[in-house]
Design a protein around this motif. Structure first.
Motif, PDB file in Angstrom:
ATOM      1  N   GLN A  84      10.458  -7.080  -6.659  1.00  0.00           N
ATOM      2  CA  GLN A  84       9.929  -6.877  -5.316  1.00  0.00           C
ATOM      3  C   GLN A  84       9.464  -8.210  -4.724  1.00  0.00           C
ATOM      4  O   GLN A  84       8.805  -8.998  -5.393  1.00  0.00           O
ATOM      5  CB  GLN A  84       8.734  -5.927  -5.370  1.00  0.00           C
TER       6      GLN A  84
ATOM      7  N   LEU B 204       0.912   0.143   3.718  1.00  0.00           N
ATOM      8  CA  LEU B 204       2.228   0.523   4.237  1.00  0.00           C
ATOM      9  C   LEU B 204       3.327  -0.339   3.625  1.00  0.00           C
ATOM     10  O   LEU B 204       4.387   0.169   3.230  1.00  0.00           O
ATOM     11  CB  LEU B 204       2.247   0.400   5.762  1.00  0.00           C
ATOM     12  N   LEU B 205       3.082  -1.644   3.545  1.00  0.00           N
ATOM     13  CA  LEU B 205       4.085  -2.542   2.962  1.00  0.00           C
ATOM     14  C   LEU B 205       4.315  -2.230   1.487  1.00  0.00           C
ATOM     15  O   LEU B 205       5.463  -2.235   1.019  1.00  0.00           O
ATOM     16  CB  LEU B 205       3.657  -3.995   3.147  1.00  0.00           C
ATOM     17  N   GLU B 206       3.251  -1.945   0.761  1.00  0.00           N
ATOM     18  CA  GLU B 206       3.401  -1.594  -0.656  1.00  0.00           C
ATOM     19  C   GLU B 206       4.190  -0.292  -0.810  1.00  0.00           C
ATOM     20  O   GLU B 206       5.024  -0.177  -1.707  1.00  0.00           O
ATOM     21  CB  GLU B 206       2.037  -1.497  -1.329  1.00  0.00           C
ATOM     22  N   GLU B 207       3.953   0.663   0.076  1.00  0.00           N
ATOM     23  CA  GLU B 207       4.715   1.916   0.033  1.00  0.00           C
ATOM     24  C   GLU B 207       6.195   1.667   0.309  1.00  0.00           C
ATOM     25  O   GLU B 207       7.051   2.413  -0.154  1.00  0.00           O
ATOM     26  CB  GLU B 207       4.150   2.927   1.030  1.00  0.00           C
ATOM     27  N   ASP B 208       6.492   0.595   1.054  1.00  0.00           N
ATOM     28  CA  ASP B 208       7.880   0.236   1.353  1.00  0.00           C
ATOM     29  C   ASP B 208       8.487  -0.686   0.302  1.00  0.00           C
ATOM     30  O   ASP B 208       9.581  -1.212   0.492  1.00  0.00           O
ATOM     31  CB  ASP B 208       7.972  -0.412   2.743  1.00  0.00           C
ATOM     32  N   GLY B 209       7.783  -0.909  -0.806  1.00  0.00           N
ATOM     33  CA  GLY B 209       8.371  -1.635  -1.917  1.00  0.00           C
ATOM     34  C   GLY B 209       8.056  -3.111  -1.999  1.00  0.00           C
ATOM     35  O   GLY B 209       8.645  -3.817  -2.817  1.00  0.00           O
TER      36      GLY B 209
ATOM     37  N   TYR C  44       5.386  -1.230  13.497  1.00  0.00           N
ATOM     38  CA  TYR C  44       5.528  -1.348  12.043  1.00  0.00           C
ATOM     39  C   TYR C  44       6.976  -1.196  11.590  1.00  0.00           C
ATOM     40  O   TYR C  44       7.433  -1.914  10.698  1.00  0.00           O
ATOM     41  CB  TYR C  44       4.640  -0.346  11.294  1.00  0.00           C
ATOM     42  N   ILE C  45       7.715  -0.288  12.179  1.00  0.00           N
ATOM     43  CA  ILE C  45       9.105  -0.068  11.760  1.00  0.00           C
ATOM     44  C   ILE C  45       9.924  -1.337  11.973  1.00  0.00           C
ATOM     45  O   ILE C  45      10.683  -1.759  11.092  1.00  0.00           O
ATOM     46  CB  ILE C  45       9.717   1.150  12.479  1.00  0.00           C
TER      47      ILE C  45
ATOM     48  N   SER D  78       8.751  -3.971   9.370  1.00  0.00           N
ATOM     49  CA  SER D  78       9.228  -3.624   8.042  1.00  0.00           C
ATOM     50  C   SER D  78      10.726  -3.896   7.899  1.00  0.00           C
ATOM     51  O   SER D  78      11.173  -4.441   6.887  1.00  0.00           O
ATOM     52  CB  SER D  78       8.924  -2.155   7.748  1.00  0.00           C
ATOM     53  N   ASP D  79      11.503  -3.520   8.905  1.00  0.00           N
ATOM     54  CA  ASP D  79      12.947  -3.764   8.865  1.00  0.00           C
ATOM     55  C   ASP D  79      13.257  -5.259   8.790  1.00  0.00           C
ATOM     56  O   ASP D  79      14.130  -5.685   8.021  1.00  0.00           O
ATOM     57  CB  ASP D  79      13.638  -3.156  10.089  1.00  0.00           C
TER      58      ASP D  79
ATOM     59  N   ARG E 173      12.302  -6.592   5.315  1.00  0.00           N
ATOM     60  CA  ARG E 173      13.294  -6.169   4.319  1.00  0.00           C
ATOM     61  C   ARG E 173      14.558  -7.019   4.435  1.00  0.00           C
ATOM     62  O   ARG E 173      15.088  -7.484   3.426  1.00  0.00           O
ATOM     63  CB  ARG E 173      13.624  -4.684   4.499  1.00  0.00           C
TER      64      ARG E 173
END
Length: 146
Positions: free
Chosen positions: A8, A27-32, A114-115, A118-119, A122
Motif C-alpha cells: 500500500q 477514508l484514505l485508509e478504508e480505500d487502501g 473526496y471521490i 481518492s481517484d 490512486r
C-alpha cells in the motif's frame, strides 16, 4: 534513491484541522492507503526527515509553524519527484506561491471532493508503483521478439 514499497502506498497527510484530518485519514485508509498524519507544518517537516519517505504528500496550505508550500519545498528537496497534493481555500495563492514545484502539484479547493481526490491519489500511486517495478525488474540478456 531509496527503494519503494510495492505494498500500500504511504501518504503523509498534513492538516492542522485535526477533526477533518482524522476523517480524511480514515477514508484514505478504508480505500487502501497507509496514512501518517502530521497536524502542522513543523511536524510534517520533522516526519519527512525520517525514513521511509512517503509515496505521496497531501497537505493543507494554511497551517501554523510552516505552511504547505514550505512543507512541499522541503519534501521536494529530499525527493524531487514526490507527488504533491494541496487542499486549500486559496487555490490562486497556492498556484502563485507554488511556482517552481516541478512536477506541478495537484490543487483541490475546499471543501474537498473526496471521490476526485481518492481517484487521483490512486492513479498517482499506481503509476509510481508501476514505475518502481519496471525500474527493479532485471533486463533480459535476450532481444525481445519482433
Amino acid at each position: 534513491m531509496e527503494p519503494r514499497s510495492t505494498e500500500q502506498p504511504l501518504i503523509l497527510l498534513v492538516d492542522d484541522d485535526v477533526q477533518s484530518a482524522r476523517l480524511l485519514e480514515r477514508l484514505l485508509e478504508e480505500d487502501g492507503f497507509r496514512v501518517e498524519l502530521a497536524t502542522n507544518g513543523a511536524l510534517a517537516i520533522a516526519r519527512l526527515a525520517r525514513r521511509p519517505m512517503p509515496d505521496i504528500l497531501v497537505t493543507d496550505f494554511r497551517m501554523p509553524h510552516a505552511d504547505g508550500i514550505a512543507v512541499a519545498r522541503y519534501a521536494r528537496s529530499l525527493r524531487p519527484d514526490l507527488p504533491l497534493f494541496f487542499f486549500t481555500g486559496y487555490p490562486d495563492l497556492v498556484a502563485r506561491l507554488g511556482r517552481g514545484l516541478e512536477p506541478a502539484a495537484v490543487v483541490h479547493t475546499k471543501p474537498i471532493d473526496y471521490i476526485a481526490l481518492s481517484d487521483e491519489l490512486r492513479a498517482t500511486a499506481d503509476a509510481a508503483l508501476s514505475d518502481a517495478s519496471r525500474a527493479t525488474r532485471p533486463s533480459s540478456p535476450f532481444p525481445s521478439p519482433a
